[in-house]
Write a protein that holds these residues in place. Sequence first.
Motif, PDB file in Angstrom:
ATOM      1  N   MET A   1      -1.738  15.195  29.101  1.00  0.00           N
ATOM      2  CA  MET A   1      -3.144  15.124  28.320  1.00  0.00           C
ATOM      3  C   MET A   1      -4.058  14.945  29.134  1.00  0.00           C
ATOM      4  O   MET A   1      -4.488  13.765  29.739  1.00  0.00           O
ATOM      5  CB  MET A   1      -2.957  13.904  27.217  1.00  0.00           C
ATOM      6  CG  MET A   1      -4.040  13.657  26.042  1.00  0.00           C
ATOM      7  SD  MET A   1      -3.344  12.406  25.095  1.00  0.00           S
ATOM      8  CE  MET A   1      -4.985  12.493  24.021  1.00  0.00           C
ATOM      9  N   GLU A   2      -5.293  15.885  29.043  1.00  0.00           N
ATOM     10  CA  GLU A   2      -6.500  15.867  29.699  1.00  0.00           C
ATOM     11  C   GLU A   2      -7.248  14.579  29.871  1.00  0.00           C
ATOM     12  O   GLU A   2      -7.774  14.400  30.832  1.00  0.00           O
ATOM     13  CB  GLU A   2      -6.986  17.137  29.577  1.00  0.00           C
ATOM     14  CG  GLU A   2      -8.417  17.431  30.499  1.00  0.00           C
ATOM     15  CD  GLU A   2      -9.483  16.893  29.882  1.00  0.00           C
ATOM     16  OE1 GLU A   2     -10.576  16.725  30.213  1.00  0.00           O
ATOM     17  OE2 GLU A   2      -9.538  17.056  28.365  1.00  0.00           O
ATOM     18  N   GLU A   3      -7.466  14.213  28.523  1.00  0.00           N
ATOM     19  CA  GLU A   3      -8.478  13.340  28.164  1.00  0.00           C
ATOM     20  C   GLU A   3      -8.404  12.168  28.922  1.00  0.00           C
ATOM     21  O   GLU A   3      -9.087  11.355  29.456  1.00  0.00           O
ATOM     22  CB  GLU A   3      -8.547  13.092  26.638  1.00  0.00           C
ATOM     23  CG  GLU A   3      -9.197  14.176  25.649  1.00  0.00           C
ATOM     24  CD  GLU A   3      -7.978  15.122  25.346  1.00  0.00           C
ATOM     25  OE1 GLU A   3      -7.034  15.121  26.043  1.00  0.00           O
ATOM     26  OE2 GLU A   3      -8.176  15.805  24.537  1.00  0.00           O
ATOM     27  N   SER A   4      -6.780  11.685  29.097  1.00  0.00           N
ATOM     28  CA  SER A   4      -6.381  10.541  29.721  1.00  0.00           C
ATOM     29  C   SER A   4      -7.243  10.504  31.028  1.00  0.00           C
ATOM     30  O   SER A   4      -7.775   9.360  31.448  1.00  0.00           O
ATOM     31  CB  SER A   4      -5.053  10.075  29.738  1.00  0.00           C
ATOM     32  OG  SER A   4      -4.540  10.122  28.318  1.00  0.00           O
ATOM     33  N   TYR A   5      -7.152  11.365  31.891  1.00  0.00           N
ATOM     34  CA  TYR A   5      -7.467  11.584  33.421  1.00  0.00           C
ATOM     35  C   TYR A   5      -9.039  11.518  33.229  1.00  0.00           C
ATOM     36  O   TYR A   5      -9.592  10.854  34.218  1.00  0.00           O
ATOM     37  CB  TYR A   5      -7.078  12.873  33.763  1.00  0.00           C
ATOM     38  CG  TYR A   5      -5.559  12.673  34.120  1.00  0.00           C
ATOM     39  CD1 TYR A   5      -4.766  12.148  35.060  1.00  0.00           C
ATOM     40  CD2 TYR A   5      -4.721  13.403  32.962  1.00  0.00           C
ATOM     41  CE1 TYR A   5      -3.274  12.283  35.261  1.00  0.00           C
ATOM     42  CE2 TYR A   5      -3.226  13.318  33.291  1.00  0.00           C
ATOM     43  CZ  TYR A   5      -2.655  12.996  34.169  1.00  0.00           C
ATOM     44  OH  TYR A   5      -1.389  12.844  34.404  1.00  0.00           O
ATOM     45  N   ARG A   6      -9.694  12.215  32.368  1.00  0.00           N
ATOM     46  CA  ARG A   6     -11.159  12.216  32.303  1.00  0.00           C
ATOM     47  C   ARG A   6     -11.786  10.946  32.088  1.00  0.00           C
ATOM     48  O   ARG A   6     -12.683  10.451  32.710  1.00  0.00           O
ATOM     49  CB  ARG A   6     -11.462  13.160  31.220  1.00  0.00           C
ATOM     50  CG  ARG A   6     -13.160  13.456  31.155  1.00  0.00           C
ATOM     51  CD  ARG A   6     -13.466  14.706  30.576  1.00  0.00           C
ATOM     52  NE  ARG A   6     -12.622  15.341  29.282  1.00  0.00           N
ATOM     53  CZ  ARG A   6     -12.491  14.752  28.042  1.00  0.00           C
ATOM     54  NH1 ARG A   6     -13.878  14.281  27.791  1.00  0.00           N
ATOM     55  NH2 ARG A   6     -11.988  15.476  27.118  1.00  0.00           N
ATOM     56  N   TYR A   7     -11.204  10.164  31.023  1.00  0.00           N
ATOM     57  CA  TYR A   7     -12.021   8.886  30.723  1.00  0.00           C
ATOM     58  C   TYR A   7     -11.515   8.007  31.894  1.00  0.00           C
ATOM     59  O   TYR A   7     -12.362   7.049  32.105  1.00  0.00           O
ATOM     60  CB  TYR A   7     -11.264   8.334  29.326  1.00  0.00           C
ATOM     61  CG  TYR A   7     -11.363   9.218  28.268  1.00  0.00           C
ATOM     62  CD1 TYR A   7     -12.728  10.025  28.064  1.00  0.00           C
ATOM     63  CD2 TYR A   7     -10.831   9.280  26.858  1.00  0.00           C
ATOM     64  CE1 TYR A   7     -13.099  10.955  27.145  1.00  0.00           C
ATOM     65  CE2 TYR A   7     -11.111   9.938  25.826  1.00  0.00           C
ATOM     66  CZ  TYR A   7     -12.149  10.694  25.807  1.00  0.00           C
ATOM     67  OH  TYR A   7     -12.327  11.555  24.936  1.00  0.00           O
TER      68      TYR A   7
END
Length: 203
Positions: free
Chosen positions: A156-162
């Motif tokens: 899940m990309e969002e977890s790394y971005r946040y």
Amino acid sequence: YKKAVDPNLKNYDENEITLTNLGICYKHLKEYETALKYFDRAIEILPEYTSAIGSKLETLGILGRFDELISTCNESLHKNSPKMEVEDIIDFLERKRDALFELDRLDDALECSNEILKIDKSSHNVVWEGWILYELDRIDEAKDCYEEAIKISPEMEESYRYMGWILMDKRDYPKAIEYFKKACDKTTENENVDEEDGIIDTK
């Protein structure tokens, strides 16, 4: 959708299913007030009909009528939750949480998020909890949420971005770069998977 709601085609049974389908067609035609009237009529016939209620909640969200969305959600959960499928309860609570967040009622949104996580500890909902905590300036707790979300769904990309944003706030720029690069890698991986399936989705 226009043909489905053709006023010359009036030979239909006025039941909750047909009324809800008509409402959905009007929603897609962006005739939202008309859509809401059909959803309300469907709910009058069968108050526990979750398809009509969920469609009404979605339409209220599109219109930005968040207070009405929350009250509709609360009323439905109060009356119908014993008869509802778990998936519908989660969907209603997620819509309520999102509306509370939009109204900047962050403490209430967090309470709703906690209620959701008791039922569904998906990475999506754990990330949402982290986002609310971040907005409440509870940065370390938000960081814990993103770390947990990564463990649940490493793709899940969002977890790394946040997580990158939090590390930027902490001025840990080398680590932030590492997480932003991972977010880019996950985005590319997800696009490649979608392309193999014949679907392009870069959300």
